[in-house]
Motif scaffolding. Structure first.
Motif, short mmCIF file in Angstrom:
data_model
loop_
_atom_site.label_atom_id
_atom_site.label_comp_id
_atom_site.label_asym_id
_atom_site.label_seq_id
_atom_site.Cartn_x
_atom_site.Cartn_y
_atom_site.Cartn_z
N ALA A 126 0.62 -1.37 0.24
CA ALA A 126 -0.02 0.27 0.07
C ALA A 126 0.85 1.20 0.21
CB ALA A 126 -1.04 0.16 0.99
N ASP A 127 1.90 1.52 1.00
CA ASP A 127 2.58 2.30 1.28
C ASP A 127 3.75 2.66 -0.95
OD1 ASP A 127 2.03 2.93 3.38
OD2 ASP A 127 4.04 2.08 4.17
N ALA A 128 3.87 1.38 -1.47
CA ALA A 128 4.42 1.68 -3.00
C ALA A 128 3.32 1.88 -3.33
CB ALA A 128 4.80 0.68 -3.21
N LEU A 129 1.98 2.09 -3.47
CA LEU A 129 0.96 1.86 -4.29
C LEU A 129 0.76 3.47 -4.34
CD1 LEU A 129 -1.05 -1.26 -4.53
CD2 LEU A 129 0.21 -0.46 -6.38
N ALA A 130 0.92 4.42 -2.88
CA ALA A 130 -0.02 5.32 -2.70
C ALA A 130 1.47 6.51 -3.09
CB ALA A 130 -0.25 5.55 -1.03
N HIS A 131 2.81 5.56 -3.00
CA HIS A 131 3.57 6.77 -3.37
C HIS A 131 3.29 6.89 -4.52
CE1 HIS A 131 7.91 8.35 -3.34
NE2 HIS A 131 7.88 7.77 -4.66
N ASP A 132 3.30 5.38 -5.49
CA ASP A 132 3.66 6.28 -7.22
C ASP A 132 2.13 6.27 -7.29
OD1 ASP A 132 4.24 4.22 -9.54
OD2 ASP A 132 1.89 3.94 -9.80
N LEU A 133 1.28 6.06 -6.79
CA LEU A 133 0.08 7.77 -7.34
C LEU A 133 1.05 9.10 -6.67
CD1 LEU A 133 -3.35 5.64 -5.83
CD2 LEU A 133 -2.38 6.30 -8.40
N ALA A 134 1.37 9.48 -6.02
CA ALA A 134 1.91 10.84 -5.78
C ALA A 134 2.52 11.38 -6.65
CB ALA A 134 2.38 10.67 -4.05
N ASN A 191 -1.66 7.44 -18.04
CA ASN A 191 -0.90 7.43 -17.11
C ASN A 191 -0.35 6.68 -16.23
OD1 ASN A 191 0.29 9.73 -18.74
ND2 ASN A 191 -1.40 10.95 -17.72
N GLY A 192 -1.25 5.83 -15.50
CA GLY A 192 -1.09 4.92 -14.43
C GLY A 192 -0.56 3.71 -14.72
N LEU A 193 0.26 3.47 -15.72
CA LEU A 193 1.24 2.08 -15.62
C LEU A 193 1.97 2.02 -15.08
CD1 LEU A 193 1.68 -0.67 -17.52
CD2 LEU A 193 2.94 0.62 -18.51
N ILE A 194 1.68 1.59 -14.30
CA ILE A 194 2.51 0.87 -12.42
C ILE A 194 4.47 0.95 -12.98
CG2 ILE A 194 3.13 -0.46 -10.88
CD1 ILE A 194 0.52 -0.45 -10.24
N GLY A 195 5.07 0.78 -12.72
CA GLY A 195 6.04 0.30 -13.18
C GLY A 195 6.82 -1.07 -12.82
N ALA A 196 7.96 -1.44 -13.64
CA ALA A 196 8.16 -3.12 -13.23
C ALA A 196 8.90 -3.41 -11.92
CB ALA A 196 9.84 -3.35 -14.75
N ALA A 249 7.03 -6.75 -7.87
CA ALA A 249 6.83 -7.09 -6.40
C ALA A 249 5.42 -7.56 -6.06
CB ALA A 249 7.34 -5.11 -5.93
N ILE A 250 4.67 -6.63 -7.33
CA ILE A 250 3.14 -7.58 -7.16
C ILE A 250 2.72 -9.07 -7.34
CG2 ILE A 250 0.81 -7.46 -7.85
CD1 ILE A 250 0.76 -3.92 -7.96
N GLY A 251 3.46 -9.06 -7.93
CA GLY A 251 3.37 -10.43 -8.62
C GLY A 251 4.82 -11.53 -7.47
N GLU A 252 5.96 -11.44 -7.19
CA GLU A 252 5.95 -11.62 -6.29
C GLU A 252 4.80 -12.43 -4.86
OE1 GLU A 252 9.73 -9.65 -5.66
OE2 GLU A 252 10.49 -11.27 -6.91
N HIS A 308 1.52 -7.17 -16.60
CA HIS A 308 1.78 -5.65 -16.47
C HIS A 308 0.30 -5.64 -14.31
CE1 HIS A 308 -1.11 -5.23 -19.45
NE2 HIS A 308 -1.80 -4.77 -18.70
N ALA A 309 1.02 -4.59 -14.31
CA ALA A 309 -0.20 -3.59 -13.82
C ALA A 309 -0.25 -2.44 -13.58
CB ALA A 309 0.76 -4.24 -12.37
N ARG A 310 -1.27 -1.83 -13.23
CA ARG A 310 -1.63 -0.70 -13.85
C ARG A 310 -3.47 -0.18 -12.69
NH1 ARG A 310 -2.18 2.35 -18.57
NH2 ARG A 310 -1.36 0.65 -19.52
N HIS A 311 -2.56 0.86 -12.69
CA HIS A 311 -4.15 2.00 -11.90
C HIS A 311 -5.17 2.40 -12.41
CE1 HIS A 311 -1.98 2.48 -8.20
NE2 HIS A 311 -1.41 2.93 -8.57
#
Length: 250
Positions: free
Chosen positions: A31-39, A143-148, A153-156, A164-167
């Motif tokens: 959650a911390d990583a995703l919130a930072h990614d959005l910010a 613009n919501g594509l999550i970095g590799a 990390a999500i997959g792991e 891939h993963a995206r918002h």
């Protein structure tokens, strides 16, 4: 006031993930990583509560009248003691295999598609939510594509290989699901689902094969049609939380 969105994960292979719900500690890190990614895209998100559940769902479980998964996230936020005006990252994870609210339990009967979703919401000052929501609605799909690294990390965390993963906003997901249903020749059923999810107070009718479906008053009615077709429609609608009732043809 809340803004509803999600992470959409495209797995390399279909099937039920080995891990469906993360423990609290892992969910908090994610959650911390995703919130930072959005910010990074919208810094004002740091002024809002970010509420996330570390669990995987089929998109049909998310796309239901009343948005029950997001409603459960909002309910969880309401129960937490918080200082007014402070923004938090709130992660919901499993304890002894169970999520904190039964409404958040993934329906494993629906899992199997290579596309899985994790809902999140933003909550806070209505004016800030409005500004942030407009920016996300207009730009998150592009613009919501999550970095590799974070996608890996999500997959792991869930023991799956991610393509891939995206918002996405919930409206983005509706548009994507509409395209999927139309490609499968199920555009008529999607129109019923979309009305129930986005315009529940309205009525809508479609012709499906040699029968008709009508959404009204929170339910779906069908005149007598080919049994196999009705069974297929009933299963799809049930996945979206809708009951199909049959009426005899006049």
């Amino acid at each position: 006031m809340n803004f509803l969105a999600l992470v959409a994960i495209e797995c390399e292979q279909p099937g039920i993930p080995p891990v469906i719900a993360l423990d609290r500690a892992t969910a908090s890190i994610l959650a911390d990583a995703l919130a930072h990614d959005l910010a990074v895209h919208v810094p004002e998100i740091r002024e809002l509560d970010f509420v996330f559940v570390g669990a995987l769902y089929d998109q049909a479980q998310l796309l239901r009248p009343g948005w029950p998964l997001h409603a459960a996230l909002g309910d969880a936020l309401e129960r937490l003691p918080r200082k007014p005006g402070d923004a938090h990252v709130i992660a919901l994870g499993a304890h002894e295999g169970k999520l904190p609210l039964s409404a958040l339990e993934p329906d494993t009967r629906l899992l199997g598609s290579p596309m899985l979703v994790m809902p999140w919401l933003l909550c806070g000052n209505p004016e800030t939510i409005h500004r942030v929501g407009q920016r996300l609605e207009h730009g998150l799909f592009d613009n919501g594509l999550i970095g590799a690294e974070l996608a890996l990390a999500i997959g792991e965390a869930f023991a799956v290989k991610t393509a891939h993963a995206r918002h996405l906003t919930t409206l983005d997901l509706c548009a994507l699901t509409c395209a999927q249903y139309e490609h499968a020749g199920l555009g008529g059923i999607w129109q019923i689902i979309e009305t129930a999810v986005l315009r529940p107070d309205q009525e809508h009718a479609v012709t499906l094969g040699d029968g008709h479906l009508r959404y009204r008053h929170g339910g779906v009615e069908a005149d007598a049609s080919e049994p196999r077709q009705l069974a297929h429609s009933r299963a799809i609608l049930a996945a979206h939380g809708l009951e199909l009732m049959t009426t005899p043809r006049s």
